[in-house]
Structures are given as C-alpha cells and as structure tokens.
Write an enzyme that holds these catalytic residues in place. Structure first.
Site, PDB file in Angstrom:
ATOM      1  N   LYS A 266      72.414  16.027  30.851  1.00 53.55           N
ATOM      2  CA  LYS A 266      73.210  16.862  31.652  1.00 53.55           C
ATOM      3  C   LYS A 266      73.885  18.089  30.697  1.00 53.55           C
ATOM      4  O   LYS A 266      74.387  17.638  29.590  1.00 53.55           O
ATOM      5  CB  LYS A 266      74.128  16.444  32.715  1.00 53.55           C
ATOM      6  CG  LYS A 266      74.837  17.232  33.463  1.00 53.55           C
ATOM      7  CD  LYS A 266      75.862  16.672  34.343  1.00 53.55           C
ATOM      8  CE  LYS A 266      76.752  17.515  35.334  1.00 53.55           C
ATOM      9  NZ  LYS A 266      77.524  16.845  36.365  1.00 53.55           N
TER      10      LYS A 266
ATOM     11  N   SER B 214      76.612  17.839  41.169  1.00 50.43           N
ATOM     12  CA  SER B 214      76.398  19.134  40.219  1.00 50.43           C
ATOM     13  C   SER B 214      75.286  18.531  39.216  1.00 50.43           C
ATOM     14  O   SER B 214      74.665  19.466  38.796  1.00 50.43           O
ATOM     15  CB  SER B 214      77.840  19.371  39.460  1.00 50.43           C
ATOM     16  OG  SER B 214      78.186  18.003  38.781  1.00 50.43           O
TER      17      SER B 214
ATOM     18  N   SER C 207      78.501  13.745  41.649  1.00 50.09           N
ATOM     19  CA  SER C 207      77.708  14.401  41.193  1.00 50.09           C
ATOM     20  C   SER C 207      76.558  13.672  40.350  1.00 50.09           C
ATOM     21  O   SER C 207      75.357  14.428  40.186  1.00 50.09           O
ATOM     22  CB  SER C 207      78.209  15.178  40.015  1.00 50.09           C
ATOM     23  OG  SER C 207      78.644  16.580  40.544  1.00 50.09           O
TER      24      SER C 207
HETATM   25  N1  GLN Z   1      80.871  18.046  44.745  1.00 53.46           N
HETATM   26  C1  GLN Z   1      81.971  17.690  43.986  1.00 53.46           C
HETATM   27  C2  GLN Z   1      82.786  18.787  43.457  1.00 53.46           C
HETATM   28  O1  GLN Z   1      82.371  19.863  43.972  1.00 53.46           O
HETATM   29  C3  GLN Z   1      81.817  16.632  43.022  1.00 53.46           C
HETATM   30  C4  GLN Z   1      81.360  17.131  41.777  1.00 53.46           C
HETATM   31  C5  GLN Z   1      81.033  16.229  40.722  1.00 53.46           C
HETATM   32  O2  GLN Z   1      81.260  14.982  40.873  1.00 53.46           O
HETATM   33  N2  GLN Z   1      81.257  16.943  39.628  1.00 53.46           N
HETATM   34  O3  GLN Z   1      83.918  18.812  42.984  1.00 53.46           O
END
Ligand code: GLN
Length: 490
Positions: A78, A153, A177
C-alpha cells in the site's frame, strides 16, 4: 497451472524447488500489471527494480546461498507504507514527490525474507475512505465489477490480489481498511492486534488505531506473511513485546470445542438480506467443524461509528499538521509565509482530508474537547469492556464484515454518512485493539463477493487464522477469481 492462479505458499515451494525462477515469476506478474492496470488502477507505481532484485535472488540461489522464507515472491505494498527510494504518496498530492530515505520496518522484514516489492498500490488519501475514490491518483475499480468500488482505503491492494496482479499484498487498517476491501474483492484480510505489527514507516492517519496487515487469497498465506512481519520493534513505541506465536503451526488444530459468539443485533438492522443468508450459511459450516455457536451481546457497538469518527479525525488533525509545505511536502506558490501555509494545505489535501482535519481540530478545541473527544474516548473504553465480557464466554466473534456487497462508484461520494456506515462492523475492533479477519463466503446472486468477519482476543491472531483456514478447507469461495475480461454490473 499459470503462476497467477497459484497461492503464495505454492509459488514459494516452486521457487525453492527450482521449478520456476524468481525472474520468470516477477515477469509474469509485471506482464499482468501491464495488461490490466490501466483498467483497474490498482497500482500507483510499479517498482523499477523488481526484475533486478529477482535476478539477484536467482543468482544467489544458483550460488547455493541460503535464502529467506519468501525468496522471490512478488508482493504489493500500500502506498502509505515507506519503501526506501521509492515514491510513497499515501494517495495524496501532498506527497506526490516524496521518496522516503528509509524502509518501514515491515518492508525491511519482507526484504530480509527476500520477498520482492513489485509496486505500490492505490488508496484513499491518507487512508481516509471506504472506496478508494478519495485518491489523488483516481479511483481503483473492483475487478469483479469494474463499475463498483473495491472498498477502501486499501482498495488497490485488495483489487490487485483479486485480479492476480500480485500474489499477495500489504494493507493498513484504521477502521476497516484491510477487512472491508478484502470483503468487497473476495479475498482474505487480517487486521492484527494493535501493537502486533510495527507501524514504523506507516504514514500515520490515527496512531492509536492504525495497524498494518496482510491481504491475501487464503488464511494460510496471511499466516505466512504474519510470520515475517509480526513482532516487537524498538522503533515503534506502541509495538508489543508479547510473544509471537507460530501462525502456521496451529492452522490445522481442529476447531472442536472452540466457542464462537454471534451478536444477533449485527445480523438484523440494516443488513442486506443476501449478506445475512450467506453469513448464516457460514455459521452452519463452523458448526460442522465442531465449533459451538453461542449468542452474545455487544451493546455499545452501536456507538462505535460515532466514537470512531471523532477519535480518528482528532488524531488525524494532529498527525497531518506536519504537512505544511515547509519541510518535505508539496509547497504552493504564495507571497508570504501565512499564505504559503494556507495555499499548501488548501491545494495539497483533497476534500475528505480537509473535512476530517476541520472536524478533528474542532472536536479538540477548548470548550469542545470534553463534549467530543473525551466522551468518545469513554465510549471507546465501554466498547472494549463489552469485548472483555464477551471473550469470557467465547473465543471468537463472528458476523458480517460489511452491511452490503461492493457499492457502485460514485454511489456514496455525495453522502459521507452513508460512506461512513460501510465501516459499521469493522471500526470496533480498532477501537478495542483486537485482531479481526475477513474471509470470503458465498457471493451474492449477482456474483459480488461477501465477507465474513471473525474477531478474537488481543494477540490471538493464531485462533483467527486457524478458524479462517479451516473454513477455507471446507469451502471454495476463496478460490474464485473474477473472470477476464473484467465485467461491469448494474
Ligand atoms: N473507512 C474508514 C475511514 O474512512 C477506515 C479507514 C481505514 O481503516 N484506514 O476512516
């Protein structure tokens, strides 16, 4: 069988047996990226030195040198995780030209296991999002239906494993994410316990919630990667000294007598009917495997989204203060210092990131701190207490990973609350610091993947991996791949 159809453990065996060279293996995946990335946008960048590294490993193998346990295996990382000398953007214009001078600890460990970093994957900017639509580099498409999101994400990592552009990938999970995109793309994703995997070199979003973890086709591959990346790191002050278990060794231990809790509230309100049916079918598989299913309650999890969306932006507002144009980031043109700060942050960050910085700054400001941050922290403690109670009765907690299968691109971009609700089942594990894994169950009638989540006690990743592995011994859902050419779905 073509290399891209094989699991990482099998690829490693073939590399060790000399049935395939690291160079051929890397070339195979580079070719697939070349053909498919334009349509999927899973990778932000492919590593220029991957082939060179593969050749070096082949040479060392030929010379009879002893090699690491992942020697020659391509892996995607990532783009919020630092790889020395390679641009690391966190999906942001702010870091478009940032090349870190050091490796994240997990990258260092993967490299010393002789894995080959094949490229950096797309993500929501600074990991804020549930769809990978918040990337400065454009959205990633879900290979199961290219008009749908891959989740976020870590959407690039999930899509590249599902589309077999890399055998395995690494993601990060602050509120879901790793697990939510794993669920949307039909792969396995593990968020380890807080402190289990070093965060050194992970571009911080919300430091008390962030964790790095594997995104793979199978639980066995996740166990293999965890055996490399997990463990204490003196460079991360929140890294745990807790003993690392042998994740691979316990995989086959039967599940007889393992107690699995199901929270009925999580299988009712707001849940897509097909998701509910497939999760119930999966519960029957665990029963056949000898697990005892028990009902449990997690009353405070109803407040998890509210608490998370205060705590995460508060921490983010502080973590992102460093991106001011003075040190190493993008710098906007301006006439004076104040204008430079304003323009840099105004132009360098996308809308979602700016929204969260404002929310976090507001919630931490004098007079509001008690009402928001402090209250959210108390709710967080109560959520943790719910889990502590539940884990006195059961060893694992089972439920859906997400309330629906992958939604369409653009479907939630105008409605942040609808987007935030995609995390309803995942954020609690981050708030409590416990490990959780998502594994594919039977897809929807229209062929969209659905994920089942298992949560466990802190530092009991081995129980999660073992349960997920045995479920995968009984089912074939994790073996399915999207068909090429990729399709759309109405
Ligand atoms: N979807 C969640 C957010 O927008 C989690 C994102 C993540 O785990 N980095 O914060």
């Amino acid at each position: 069988m073509t290399l891209s159809a094989l699991n990482a453990d099998v690829i490693v065996d073939q590399l060790n047996a000399g049935e395939v060279t690291a160079t051929d293996c890397v070339q195979h995946f580079l070719d697939r990226i070349q053909v498919h990335n334009a349509e999927l946008n899973a990778f932000i960048r492919v590593s220029e030195s991957a082939l060179e590294q593969a050749e070096a490993i082949d040479q060392r193998r030929k010379a009879g040198e002893s090699l690491g346990c992942l020697a020659g295996l391509p892996i995607a990382i990532k783009d919020g995780i630092c790889v020395s000398g390679q641009p690391t953007t966190a999906g942001s214009k702010m870091l478009e030209n940032f090349s870190p001078p050091y490796d994240a600890t997990i990258v260092e460990r993967l490299k010393s296991a002789d894995a080959i970093i094949i490229g950096k994957t797309n993500m929501d900017e600074f990991a804020m999002g549930s769809s990978t639509e918040n990337s400065f580099f454009g959205p990633t498409n879900n290979p199961w239906a290219t008009n749908r999101v891959p989740g976020g994400s870590s959407g690039g990592s999930a899509a590249c494993v599902a589309a077999r552009l890399a055998p395995v990938a690494i993601g990060s999970d602050t509120g879901g994410s790793i697990r939510q995109p794993a669920s949307f793309c039909g792969i396995t994703g593990l968020k380890p316990s807080y402190g289990r995997v070093s965060r050194y070199g992970l571009i911080a979003f919300a430091s008390s919630l962030d964790q790095i973890g594997p995104m793979t086709r199978t639980a066995k591959e996740s166990a293999l990667l965890m055996s490399v990346i997990a463990g204490f790191d003196p460079r991360d002050s929140t890294s745990s000294k807790e003993q690392v278990s042998d994740f691979l060794k316990s995989l086959e231990t039967p599940l007889a007598g393992v107690r699995i809790g199901v929270c009925r509230d999580h299988l009712n309100e707001g849940l897509d009917v097909e998701v509910k049916t497939k999760i119930n079918d999966a519960i029957s598989v665990f029963k056949q495997l000898g697990a005892n299913i028990e009902e449990i309650e997690l009353p405070q999890t109803k407040s998890a989204i509210a608490a998370y969306y205060i705590i995460a932006p508060c921490e983010a507002s502080s973590n992102l203060a460093r991106y001011d144009g003075v040190r190493y980031t993008f710098r906007a043109q301006a006439n004076d210092l104040e204008e430079m700060y304003r323009n840099t942050r105004g132009q360098g960050f996308g809308d979602e990131v700016k929204q969260r910085i404002m929310l976090g700054t507001y919630a931490l400001s004098s007079g509001y701190y008690e009402a928001y941050y402090l209250k959210a922290s108390k709710v967080r403690r109560m959520i943790k207490q719910d889990y502590d109670e539940a884990f006195k009765k059961v060893d694992l907690i089972l439920g859906p990973t997400t309330p629906t299968p992958a939604f369409k691109l653009g479907q939630h971009t105008e409605d942040p609350l609808a987007m935030y609700l995609a995390d309803i089942y995942t954020v609690s594990a981050n708030l409590a610091g416990i490990p959780a894994i998502s594994v594919p169950v039977e897809p929807s009638s229209t062929g969209l993947p659905i994920g089942l989540q298992l949560q466990g006690r802190a530092f009991e990743e081995n129980t999660l991996l073992r349960a997920a592995h045995q479920f995968q011994n009984e089912t074939l859902w994790h073996t399915a791949s999207p068909s090429e050419p990729w399709r759309t779905q109405s």
